[in-house]
Design an enzyme around this catalytic site. Structure first.
Site, PDB file in Angstrom:
ATOM      1  N   CYS A 113       0.818  -1.225   0.000  1.00 46.47           N
ATOM      2  CA  CYS A 113       0.000   0.000   0.000  1.00 46.47           C
ATOM      3  C   CYS A 113       0.847   1.269   0.000  1.00 46.47           C
ATOM      4  O   CYS A 113       0.358   2.347  -0.286  1.00 46.47           O
ATOM      5  CB  CYS A 113      -0.955  -0.008   1.184  1.00 46.47           C
ATOM      6  N   HIS A 258      -3.680   6.858   1.562  1.00 45.15           N
ATOM      7  CA  HIS A 258      -3.960   5.536   0.999  1.00 45.15           C
ATOM      8  C   HIS A 258      -5.351   5.133   1.479  1.00 45.15           C
ATOM      9  O   HIS A 258      -5.675   5.280   2.659  1.00 45.15           O
ATOM     10  CB  HIS A 258      -2.909   4.533   1.468  1.00 45.15           C
ATOM     11  N   ASN A 288     -10.064  -1.026  -1.208  1.00 43.39           N
ATOM     12  CA  ASN A 288      -8.625  -0.806  -1.067  1.00 43.39           C
ATOM     13  C   ASN A 288      -7.928  -1.361  -2.313  1.00 43.39           C
ATOM     14  O   ASN A 288      -7.903  -2.572  -2.526  1.00 43.39           O
ATOM     15  CB  ASN A 288      -8.146  -1.523   0.199  1.00 43.39           C
TER      16      ASN A 288
HETATM   17  N1  COA Z   1     -18.288  -9.888   7.342  1.00 41.42           N
HETATM   18  C1  COA Z   1     -18.867 -10.186   8.522  1.00 41.42           C
HETATM   19  N2  COA Z   1     -18.183 -10.491   9.626  1.00 41.42           N
HETATM   20  C2  COA Z   1     -16.840 -10.470   9.551  1.00 41.42           C
HETATM   21  C3  COA Z   1     -16.164 -10.170   8.348  1.00 41.42           C
HETATM   22  C4  COA Z   1     -16.945  -9.878   7.218  1.00 41.42           C
HETATM   23  N3  COA Z   1     -16.404  -9.578   6.043  1.00 41.42           N
HETATM   24  N4  COA Z   1     -14.845 -10.231   8.583  1.00 41.42           N
HETATM   25  C5  COA Z   1     -14.686 -10.566   9.873  1.00 41.42           C
HETATM   26  N5  COA Z   1     -15.885 -10.708  10.461  1.00 41.42           N
HETATM   27  C6  COA Z   1     -16.211 -11.067  11.833  1.00 41.42           C
HETATM   28  C7  COA Z   1     -15.056 -11.709  12.565  1.00 41.42           C
HETATM   29  O1  COA Z   1     -14.993 -13.090  12.261  1.00 41.42           O
HETATM   30  C8  COA Z   1     -15.424 -11.466  14.012  1.00 41.42           C
HETATM   31  O2  COA Z   1     -16.374 -12.397  14.415  1.00 41.42           O
HETATM   32  P1  COA Z   1     -16.342 -12.997  15.907  1.00 41.42           P
HETATM   33  O3  COA Z   1     -16.539 -11.821  16.814  1.00 41.42           O
HETATM   34  O4  COA Z   1     -17.488 -13.942  15.891  1.00 41.42           O
HETATM   35  O5  COA Z   1     -15.013 -13.633  16.061  1.00 41.42           O
HETATM   36  C9  COA Z   1     -16.118 -10.088  13.962  1.00 41.42           C
HETATM   37  O6  COA Z   1     -16.487  -9.884  12.578  1.00 41.42           O
HETATM   38  C10 COA Z   1     -15.242  -8.975  14.406  1.00 41.42           C
HETATM   39  O7  COA Z   1     -14.006  -9.123  13.796  1.00 41.42           O
HETATM   40  P2  COA Z   1     -12.832  -8.138  14.079  1.00 41.42           P
HETATM   41  O8  COA Z   1     -11.666  -8.532  13.260  1.00 41.42           O
HETATM   42  O9  COA Z   1     -12.635  -8.002  15.539  1.00 41.42           O
HETATM   43  O10 COA Z   1     -13.497  -6.803  13.524  1.00 41.42           O
HETATM   44  P3  COA Z   1     -12.919  -5.355  13.550  1.00 41.42           P
HETATM   45  O11 COA Z   1     -13.896  -4.489  14.200  1.00 41.42           O
HETATM   46  O12 COA Z   1     -11.501  -5.305  14.009  1.00 41.42           O
HETATM   47  O13 COA Z   1     -12.917  -4.990  11.993  1.00 41.42           O
HETATM   48  C11 COA Z   1     -11.451  -4.880  10.115  1.00 41.42           C
HETATM   49  C12 COA Z   1     -12.184  -5.780  11.083  1.00 41.42           C
HETATM   50  C13 COA Z   1     -10.626  -5.756   9.180  1.00 41.42           C
HETATM   51  C14 COA Z   1     -12.459  -4.088   9.301  1.00 41.42           C
HETATM   52  C15 COA Z   1     -10.566  -3.909  10.937  1.00 41.42           C
HETATM   53  O14 COA Z   1      -9.760  -4.622  11.839  1.00 41.42           O
HETATM   54  C16 COA Z   1      -9.700  -3.075  10.073  1.00 41.42           C
HETATM   55  O15 COA Z   1     -10.172  -2.160   9.422  1.00 41.42           O
HETATM   56  N6  COA Z   1      -8.376  -3.336  10.033  1.00 41.42           N
HETATM   57  C17 COA Z   1      -7.490  -2.696   9.121  1.00 41.42           C
HETATM   58  C18 COA Z   1      -7.633  -3.361   7.801  1.00 41.42           C
HETATM   59  C19 COA Z   1      -6.914  -2.649   6.693  1.00 41.42           C
HETATM   60  O16 COA Z   1      -7.090  -1.483   6.513  1.00 41.42           O
HETATM   61  N7  COA Z   1      -6.087  -3.386   5.966  1.00 41.42           N
HETATM   62  C20 COA Z   1      -5.376  -2.883   4.885  1.00 41.42           C
HETATM   63  C21 COA Z   1      -4.244  -2.032   5.348  1.00 41.42           C
HETATM   64  S1  COA Z   1      -3.355  -1.433   4.014  1.00 41.42           S
END
Ligand code: COA
Length: 331
Positions: A113, A258, A288
């Site tokens: 990224c 980004h 993204n």
């Molecule tokens: N749809 C529905 N549920 C989902 C899911 C999806 N696409 N992806 C994950 N979940 C679930 C998980 O399994 C988890 O379930 P559980 O509580 O039963 O275990 C629940 O949602 C919460 O997951 P969690 O990972 O704790 O959610 P979060 O609030 O941290 O959000 C992201 C997840 C990925 C959106 C967040 O962590 C994030 O934005 N991270 C940065 C990602 C990013 O920008 N990456 C690229 C960087 S360049």
């Protein structure tokens, strides 16, 4: 003093729009979850036979037209991607062939990224030293072939999209204009927090049916850790380049982050004390697109008139590696 200026920008996204509702049909997810956690409403997916170099070719042709230039005026290609057309050679040479500019150097950059900013740092150094005068800087990604369309892969499958963005860069001696600073960083301690374990040349052979069956070619992400680092490293990177030029946040006319996640962008804006109108966000439409996200956002910003000549524009990125960086440009 010679600095690097943006002569023109261009972008291309595939025709196929994939909504959150469509993804609900492939995995256990919901439009509400995706919007609330990431701000994404839809993304684009490349056609069966459409690679990163194909998309970059169209984006380049558009930038060349805007610049009133011919392809053979490009004297160097710097291309950032984590989703190359092939394992080797680099995607830059495929783009070069499609543009018909045989002989000019093609440098592929793999910094995820932050790839576009790593590329900008290299291109800026080339231009300042007089090594090249017309550099094509590209970010292009086809993520749709790497994600897994099942509940197992849902954490990343909903976030990533396909697209290409380019900039044509050249020297300017106009006082105070151009690239004022670029700084990039990395911390390999976190390499496995957002990565695709296969194909992997640390294994012999580098790909097996078992690896594919286990889903090791898909992206794996520790989302919360990525989030936590992004919201601290992105503002720090922007502050670093502002300091180089003796500027402060209030001097900025626009910030192009980004496009990782709406919540990350909002947290960065809040942390910096930036108002919403000074941070450009288009993640709703494209998801993204990794190395392509900054040049796509930049192009849209320029097209919409949200950046005017003379504006001070900041860039900041964070991604897999971890890598991060910032740039400051007097437009
Ligand atoms: N749809 C529905 N549920 C989902 C899911 C999806 N696409 N992806 C994950 N979940 C679930 C998980 O399994 C988890 O379930 P559980 O509580 O039963 O275990 C629940 O949602 C919460 O997951 P969690 O990972 O704790 O959610 P979060 O609030 O941290 O959000 C992201 C997840 C990925 C959106 C967040 O962590 C994030 O934005 N991270 C940065 C990602 C990013 O920008 N990456 C690229 C960087 S360049």
């Amino acid at each position: 003093m010679v600095r690097t200026e943006f002569i023109a920008t261009g972008m291309y996204v595939p025709e196929r729009v994939v909504t959150n509702q469509e993804l609900e049909g492939y995995m256990d997810t919901s439009d509400e979850w995706i919007r609330q956690r990431s701000g994404i409403e839809e993304r684009r997916w490349a056609a069966e036979d459409e690679g990163g170099s194909d998309m970059a070719k169209v984006a380049t042709e558009r930038a060349l037209e805007a610049a009133g230039m011919e392809a053979d005026e490009i004297d160097c290609i710097v291309l950032a991607t984590i989703s190359p057309d092939h394992f080797f050679p680099g995607t830059g040479v495929f783009l070069q062939r499609k543009l018909g500019v045989t002989g000019v150097p093609c440098l592929d950059i793999r910094n995820q990224c932050t790839g576009f900013l790593y590329g900008l740092e290299v291109a800026d150094a080339f231009i300042k030293t007089g090594q090249y005068r017309r550099i094509l800087l590209v970010g292009t990604e086809v993520h749709s072939s790497g994600i897994i369309l099942s509940t197992e892969g849902r954490d990343t499958a909903v976030l990533f999209g396909d697209g290409a963005g380019v900039a044509i860069l050249g020297p300017t001696e106009e006082d105070g204009r151009g690239v004022l600073g670029v700084r990039t960083h990395a911390d390999g301690q976190h390499a496995e927090k957002l990565w695709a374990p296969a194909p992997a040349c640390v294994n012999k052979p580098f790909i097996t049916k078992a690896m594919i069956d286990e889903g090791l070619t898909r992206p794996f992400m520790e989302g919360r850790d990525v989030f936590k680092h992004a919201v601290t490293k992105m503002p720090a990177a922007l502050n670093e380049v502002l300091e180089i030029g003796g500027f402060s946040i209030e001097d900025l006319d626009m910030v192009i982050p980004h496009q990782a996640n709406m919540r990350i962008a909002q947290a960065v804006a809040k942390g910096l004390g930036l108002t919403d109108d000074k941070m450009y966000i288009n993640i709703q439409r494209y998801g993204n697109t990794t190395a392509a996200s900054i040049p796509i956002a930049l192009h849209e910003c320029v097209q919409e008139g949200a950046i005017q000549r003379g504006d001070l524009v900041g860039f900041t990125a964070f991604g897999s590696g971890f890598t991060w960086g910032g740039a400051l440009v007097r437009w």
